[in-house]
Design a protein around this motif. Structure first.
Motif, PDB file in Angstrom:
ATOM      1  N   SER A 129       7.167  -4.345  -5.061  1.00 53.02           N
ATOM      2  CA  SER A 129       6.101  -3.836  -5.915  1.00 53.02           C
ATOM      3  C   SER A 129       6.115  -4.531  -7.276  1.00 53.02           C
ATOM      4  O   SER A 129       5.073  -4.873  -7.805  1.00 53.02           O
ATOM      5  CB  SER A 129       6.244  -2.314  -6.100  1.00 53.02           C
ATOM      6  N   ALA A 132       4.852  -8.167  -6.669  1.00 48.35           N
ATOM      7  CA  ALA A 132       3.417  -8.247  -6.398  1.00 48.35           C
ATOM      8  C   ALA A 132       2.616  -8.025  -7.666  1.00 48.35           C
ATOM      9  O   ALA A 132       1.578  -8.646  -7.875  1.00 48.35           O
ATOM     10  CB  ALA A 132       3.035  -7.212  -5.344  1.00 48.35           C
ATOM     11  N   GLN A 271      -0.576  -1.914  -1.405  1.00 48.10           N
ATOM     12  CA  GLN A 271      -0.845  -3.273  -1.853  1.00 48.10           C
ATOM     13  C   GLN A 271      -1.789  -3.290  -3.050  1.00 48.10           C
ATOM     14  O   GLN A 271      -1.555  -4.006  -4.028  1.00 48.10           O
ATOM     15  CB  GLN A 271      -1.458  -4.097  -0.711  1.00 48.10           C
ATOM     16  N   ASN A 274       0.091  -2.143  -6.083  1.00 49.79           N
ATOM     17  CA  ASN A 274       0.963  -3.202  -6.587  1.00 49.79           C
ATOM     18  C   ASN A 274       0.188  -4.234  -7.395  1.00 49.79           C
ATOM     19  O   ASN A 274       0.679  -4.771  -8.396  1.00 49.79           O
ATOM     20  CB  ASN A 274       1.665  -3.904  -5.423  1.00 49.79           C
ATOM     21  N   GLU A 275      -1.028  -4.522  -6.950  1.00 55.25           N
ATOM     22  CA  GLU A 275      -1.840  -5.553  -7.592  1.00 55.25           C
ATOM     23  C   GLU A 275      -2.575  -5.048  -8.831  1.00 55.25           C
ATOM     24  O   GLU A 275      -3.249  -5.816  -9.509  1.00 55.25           O
ATOM     25  CB  GLU A 275      -2.856  -6.097  -6.585  1.00 55.25           C
ATOM     26  N   GLN A 363      -7.416  -6.791   7.494  1.00 57.51           N
ATOM     27  CA  GLN A 363      -5.990  -6.482   7.394  1.00 57.51           C
ATOM     28  C   GLN A 363      -5.547  -5.468   8.433  1.00 57.51           C
ATOM     29  O   GLN A 363      -4.509  -5.632   9.079  1.00 57.51           O
ATOM     30  CB  GLN A 363      -5.667  -5.965   5.990  1.00 57.51           C
ATOM     31  N   ASP A 376       1.104   1.076   4.465  1.00 59.95           N
ATOM     32  CA  ASP A 376       0.384   0.710   3.252  1.00 59.95           C
ATOM     33  C   ASP A 376      -0.317   1.960   2.724  1.00 59.95           C
ATOM     34  O   ASP A 376      -0.525   2.116   1.526  1.00 59.95           O
ATOM     35  CB  ASP A 376      -0.622  -0.394   3.552  1.00 59.95           C
TER      36      ASP A 376
END
Length: 432
Positions: A129, A132, A271, A274-275, A363, A376
C-alpha cells in the motif's frame, strides 16, 4: 515553477502530479522510453522511492538554491528521509572527488538509490500500500492541514488512506484492533494510539473505516470507545459503508457530547485506495467537510457533499448495489459462455471493445480467468452492502429484484467459503 536549464546529472526538485516537490536527479532515460511529443521535459529519478518519470521543465527547480524553501513547506518523515538521502549522496560524491559520469552508466548512483529506497520503505515486501501510493500522479499540490488527524481501522481501505495522508505530510495517529497492523505506519511516521478514546482525545479530526454497522457501533459505543474521547469541538468522520439508521445513531451520540459529525463513505477498492483515487461521499456538518479538505485531496480524486446526515450512506449503498449486481452478472456471463462452448477469453475481448468496457470489467474478468481472487474488495462486504441496500428498498417500499437475485448468488459463494476472497469470487457460485 519557473523554467530552468538543466543537464544530465543535475539534482533537482521535481513536481510529480499531486505530490509535493521531491528531490531527484536528471538522468538518461532507458532506450525504450521515448520522450513525450511536443513537451519540454527531463527524465528524473527520485530519491527514496523507485519512481522515475518525464517531468515538464516548468515543474523542475535546481536542488541547492531551493533546498531551504522546500524543507520549510514540506513535512513528513519520508520527505525528510529523501532529503537525507540526497545529502548522503553528495557527501559520498565529494569523497570520491566529485567526478561526474553519465548517470545511466553510474552504478554507484543506482546502487545508492536502491539502498536508500530500502532504508526509507523498509524491507517488508508486504508493504504494497505504501509503495503503490508513491506512484499516484494526478491533481495539484496539497498543503496538509495543521490539525491533528486520527485514523481508526487499517483494513484494505484504511491502510491505503493512511498511507496517502502520511505521504502528503499530515500528522496522523493510528489505532487498529490488531495492533501489529500499525507497525508499518509507525515506521512511516504515524503515532500510535492505545485505544479509540485515546486517539480521539489526542486528535482534532478522527476518521474511522471498519467493516459493518456492528463494528462501527462498537467502535463508538464500546469500552474505551470513541464516545469516551469526544469533547466539544472534536470532529468524528465515519467512512464505513453502513446503513442510514446506524449513521443517524452515531451522529446523534457524537453531537450529544458536543462533537461534530461527518459521514464520508468511499467508493473504490484496495487498489484505488492505495492510488489515492477514491471518490468520497460526504454528508453532515459542512464545516467538518471543509476542515477535511486536504485529507480528502490526499486520499481521493474527488469528493461530493450530499447534505444532511444519512444521504451519503444511502448513495453509497445504491452505488455498491449496482456494482455488486453487475459483478454477479459478469460472472454469470462468463460461466454461460463456458457452458455453451464459447471461449471466455473471446467473450472478454469482445466485452472490452464494446460500450461496457471499463477497468473494472477488465480487471475482474482477468482475475477470474487467472483464478486470482486475492481481495481487492471483500466478497463478504459487497454481500453486506447488497443486504443493506435491499433493506433500504424495503423501507422506501421500492422493489429491488435484481439486487435480491444477486444477493442470493453471493450468499451461495459465502457458503462455499469465499467470504474473504475478492468479490469476483462470486464466479465460483456458478461452477460448484
Amino acid at each position: 515553477m519557473a523554467t530552468v536549464h538543466l543537464r544530465i546529472g543535475d539534482l533537482v526538485w521535481g513536481k510529480l502530479g499531486r505530490y509535493p516537490p521531491w528531490p531527484g536527479k536528471v538522468v538518461s532515460p532507458p532506450k525504450d522510453l521515448k520522450k513525450p511529443r511536443g513537451k519540454k521535459c527531463h527524465f528524473v529519478k527520485f530519491f527514496g522511492t523507485e519512481d522515475h518519470a518525464w517531468i515538464k521543465v516548468e515543474q523542475l527547480k535546481p536542488y541547492h538554491p531551493h533546498k531551504e524553501e522546500m524543507i520549510k513547506i514540506n513535512k513528513g518523515k519520508r520527505f525528510q528521509q529523501a532529503v537525507d538521502a540526497v545529502e548522503d549522496f553528495l557527501k559520498k560524491k565529494e569523497k570520491q572527488g566529485g567526478k561526474e559520469q553519465p548517470v545511466r552508466d553510474d552504478p554507484h548512483f543506482h546502487h545508492f538509490l536502491l539502498s536508500q529506497t530500502e532504508k526509507v520503505r523498509g524491507k517488508d515486501t508486504r508493504s504494497t500500500s505504501i509503495q503503490a501510493a508513491d506512484s499516484t500522479a494526478i491533481n495539484g499540490s496539497i498543503t496538509p492541514t495543521d490539525k491533528r488527524i486520527g485514523f481508526l481501522g487499517l483494513g484494505l481501505m484504511g491502510s491505503g488512506i493512511v498511507s496517502n495522508l502520511l505521504k502528503m505530510g499530515h500528522v496522523v495517529t493510528v489505532w487498529n484492533r490488531t495492533v501489529e497492523k500499525c507497525d508499518l505506519f509507525i515506521q512511516e511516521g504515524a503515532r500510535l494510539g492505545r485505544t479509540p478514546a485515546e486517539v480521539v482525545s489526542m486528535c482534532d479530526i478522527t476518521f474511522s473505516c471498519v467493516s459493518d454497522p456492528k463494528a462501527a457501533r462498537d467502535l463508538v459505543l464500546g469500552p474505551s470507545g470513541v464516545l469516551q474521547g469526544i469533547r466539544p469541538g472534536k470532529c468524528y468522520v465515519e467512512m464505513s459503508t453502513v446503513d442510514p439508521e446506524t449513521i443517524t445513531e452515531l451522529s446523534q451520540v457524537i453531537s450529544s457530547r458536543g462533537g461534530r459529525f461527518l459521514e464520508a463513505p468511499v467508493a473504490g477498492s484496495q487498489q484505488v485506495s492505495n492510488e489515492g483515487m477514491l471518490v468520497i461521499l460526504a454528508a453532515g456538518d459542512r464545516t467538518v467537510y471543509e476542515d477535511c479538505s486536504s485529507c480528502f485531496q490526499a486520499m481521493g480524486k474527488t469528493s461530493f457533499f450530499l447534505g444532511e446526515v444519512g444521504n451519503a450512506a444511502r448513495m453509497m449503498l445504491i452505488l455498491n448495489m449496482v456494482q455488486g449486481s453487475f459483478m454477479a452478472t459478469i460472472a454469470e456471463g462468463l460461466t454461460l459462455a463456458q457452458a455453451t462452448g464459447q471461449s471466455q477469453h473471446t467473450f472478454l475481448d469482445i466485452l472490452s471493445q464494446g460500450q461496457m468496457a471499463s477497468t473494472f470489467v477488465d480487471q475482474k474478468c482477468q482475475n477470474i480467468l487467472q483464478g486470482n481472487f486475492k481481495p481487492d474488495y471483500y466478497l463478504k462486504h459487497i454481500q453486506k452492502d447488497l443486504r443493506l441496500a435491499i433493506s433500504m428498498g424495503d423501507t422506501a417500499n421500492h422493489p429491488t429484484p435484481m439486487a435480491a437475485a444477486a444477493n442470493e448468488v453471493y450468499k451461495r459463494a459465502k457458503a462455499l467459503d469465499q467470504s474473504d476472497n475478492d468479490m469476483s469470487a462470486v464466479y465460483r457460485a456458478y461452477i460448484h
